[in-house]
Write a protein that holds these residues in place. Structure first.
Motif, PDB file in Angstrom:
ATOM      1  N   MET A  49     -42.239  -8.632  32.772  1.00  0.00           N
ATOM      2  CA  MET A  49     -42.807  -8.128  31.335  1.00  0.00           C
ATOM      3  C   MET A  49     -43.621  -7.077  31.377  1.00  0.00           C
ATOM      4  SD  MET A  49     -40.573 -10.382  30.130  1.00  0.00           S
ATOM      5  CE  MET A  49     -39.657 -11.452  30.834  1.00  0.00           C
ATOM      6  N   TYR A  88     -47.707 -10.514  21.200  1.00  0.00           N
ATOM      7  CA  TYR A  88     -46.320 -10.422  21.793  1.00  0.00           C
ATOM      8  C   TYR A  88     -45.326  -9.851  21.085  1.00  0.00           C
ATOM      9  CZ  TYR A  88     -48.782 -13.994  24.850  1.00  0.00           C
ATOM     10  OH  TYR A  88     -49.641 -14.597  25.716  1.00  0.00           O
ATOM     11  N   TYR A 111     -41.291 -10.550  20.997  1.00  0.00           N
ATOM     12  CA  TYR A 111     -40.206 -11.499  21.837  1.00  0.00           C
ATOM     13  C   TYR A 111     -39.163 -11.106  21.209  1.00  0.00           C
ATOM     14  CZ  TYR A 111     -40.786 -14.422  17.413  1.00  0.00           C
ATOM     15  OH  TYR A 111     -41.223 -14.436  16.077  1.00  0.00           O
ATOM     16  N   THR A 131     -35.488 -10.239  17.126  1.00  0.00           N
ATOM     17  CA  THR A 131     -36.734  -9.587  17.584  1.00  0.00           C
ATOM     18  C   THR A 131     -37.817  -9.953  16.309  1.00  0.00           C
ATOM     19  OG1 THR A 131     -35.276  -7.957  18.698  1.00  0.00           O
ATOM     20  CG2 THR A 131     -37.858  -7.706  18.599  1.00  0.00           C
ATOM     21  N   LEU A 184     -47.630 -16.585  20.621  1.00  0.00           N
ATOM     22  CA  LEU A 184     -46.196 -16.865  20.887  1.00  0.00           C
ATOM     23  C   LEU A 184     -46.030 -18.310  21.166  1.00  0.00           C
ATOM     24  CD1 LEU A 184     -43.496 -15.655  21.669  1.00  0.00           C
ATOM     25  CD2 LEU A 184     -44.122 -15.565  24.011  1.00  0.00           C
ATOM     26  N   LEU A 236     -36.335 -18.392  23.854  1.00  0.00           N
ATOM     27  CA  LEU A 236     -36.961 -16.883  24.336  1.00  0.00           C
ATOM     28  C   LEU A 236     -36.242 -16.729  25.366  1.00  0.00           C
ATOM     29  CD1 LEU A 236     -39.740 -15.378  23.899  1.00  0.00           C
ATOM     30  CD2 LEU A 236     -40.521 -16.778  25.748  1.00  0.00           C
ATOM     31  N   TYR A 291     -36.821 -13.060  26.272  1.00  0.00           N
ATOM     32  CA  TYR A 291     -37.596 -11.780  26.606  1.00  0.00           C
ATOM     33  C   TYR A 291     -38.968 -11.789  25.805  1.00  0.00           C
ATOM     34  CZ  TYR A 291     -38.719  -6.879  27.482  1.00  0.00           C
ATOM     35  OH  TYR A 291     -39.123  -5.601  27.931  1.00  0.00           O
ATOM     36  N   TYR A 292     -39.890 -11.386  26.286  1.00  0.00           N
ATOM     37  CA  TYR A 292     -41.207 -11.101  25.755  1.00  0.00           C
ATOM     38  C   TYR A 292     -42.111 -10.069  26.552  1.00  0.00           C
ATOM     39  CZ  TYR A 292     -43.901 -13.982  29.453  1.00  0.00           C
ATOM     40  OH  TYR A 292     -44.249 -14.154  30.271  1.00  0.00           O
ATOM     41  N   GLU A 293     -42.939  -9.222  25.684  1.00  0.00           N
ATOM     42  CA  GLU A 293     -43.967  -8.083  26.093  1.00  0.00           C
ATOM     43  C   GLU A 293     -45.014  -8.618  25.473  1.00  0.00           C
ATOM     44  OE1 GLU A 293     -40.559  -4.644  26.217  1.00  0.00           O
ATOM     45  OE2 GLU A 293     -42.460  -4.282  25.074  1.00  0.00           O
ATOM     46  N   LYS A 294     -46.242  -8.467  26.432  1.00  0.00           N
ATOM     47  CA  LYS A 294     -47.726  -8.815  25.749  1.00  0.00           C
ATOM     48  C   LYS A 294     -48.378  -7.521  25.629  1.00  0.00           C
ATOM     49  CE  LYS A 294     -51.551 -11.624  27.693  1.00  0.00           C
ATOM     50  NZ  LYS A 294     -51.969 -12.150  29.159  1.00  0.00           N
ATOM     51  N   GLU A 324     -41.819  -3.473  18.454  1.00  0.00           N
ATOM     52  CA  GLU A 324     -41.018  -4.384  17.533  1.00  0.00           C
ATOM     53  C   GLU A 324     -40.082  -3.544  16.840  1.00  0.00           C
ATOM     54  OE1 GLU A 324     -40.770  -7.760  14.185  1.00  0.00           O
ATOM     55  OE2 GLU A 324     -42.180  -6.385  14.253  1.00  0.00           O
ATOM     56  N   ASN A 332     -38.587 -20.774  27.383  1.00  0.00           N
ATOM     57  CA  ASN A 332     -39.555 -21.586  26.485  1.00  0.00           C
ATOM     58  C   ASN A 332     -40.221 -22.364  27.319  1.00  0.00           C
ATOM     59  OD1 ASN A 332     -36.954 -20.487  24.938  1.00  0.00           O
ATOM     60  ND2 ASN A 332     -38.324 -21.875  23.099  1.00  0.00           N
TER      61      ASN A 332
END
Length: 106
Positions: free
Chosen positions: A1, A12, A14, A26, A32, A57, A59-62, A73, A99
């Motif tokens: 990620m 986040y 997601y 998205t 999160l 869930l 995919y996610y980015e922080k 986003e 998740n």
């Protein structure tokens, strides 16, 4: 990620899907763990995610700056489904539900 290291807070972006992986959603959040729980319990019954049972869930980015998260986003939301799936598969090739990474917070 993807993770950026400056800033005080954590945000986040997601991507969620439904059980059949036929819908992509998205979003952006500052928590999160809490947001996934809200999707799971369908806190807003009339929402898109509640109507289509979108709670998994994939995919996610922080980020540490909200404006970076919001920009990302918006960028991802403008993409085609194919391009979103390409992004997701770079880190989650089988579209596994993630998740469990956050369940201990509920």
């Amino acid at each position: 990620m993807i993770e950026f290291s400056k800033g005080i807070y954590t945000f986040y972006i997601y991507i969620l899907t439904n059980k059949n992986r036929s819908v992509l959603y998205t979003g952006v959040t500052g928590n999160l763990h809490k947001r996934l729980y809200q999707h799971k319990i369908k806190k807003t019954p009339s929402s898109f995610t509640a109507r289509y049972n979108v709670e998994f869930l994939i995919y996610y980015e922080k980020y540490n700056w909200i404006h970076h998260a919001i920009e990302r986003e918006k960028e991802i939301k403008s993409w085609s489904r194919i391009k979103k799936l390409e992004l997701i598969r770079e880190v989650n090739p089988n579209l596994e539900f993630l998740n469990y990474l956050f369940e201990h917070w509920f």
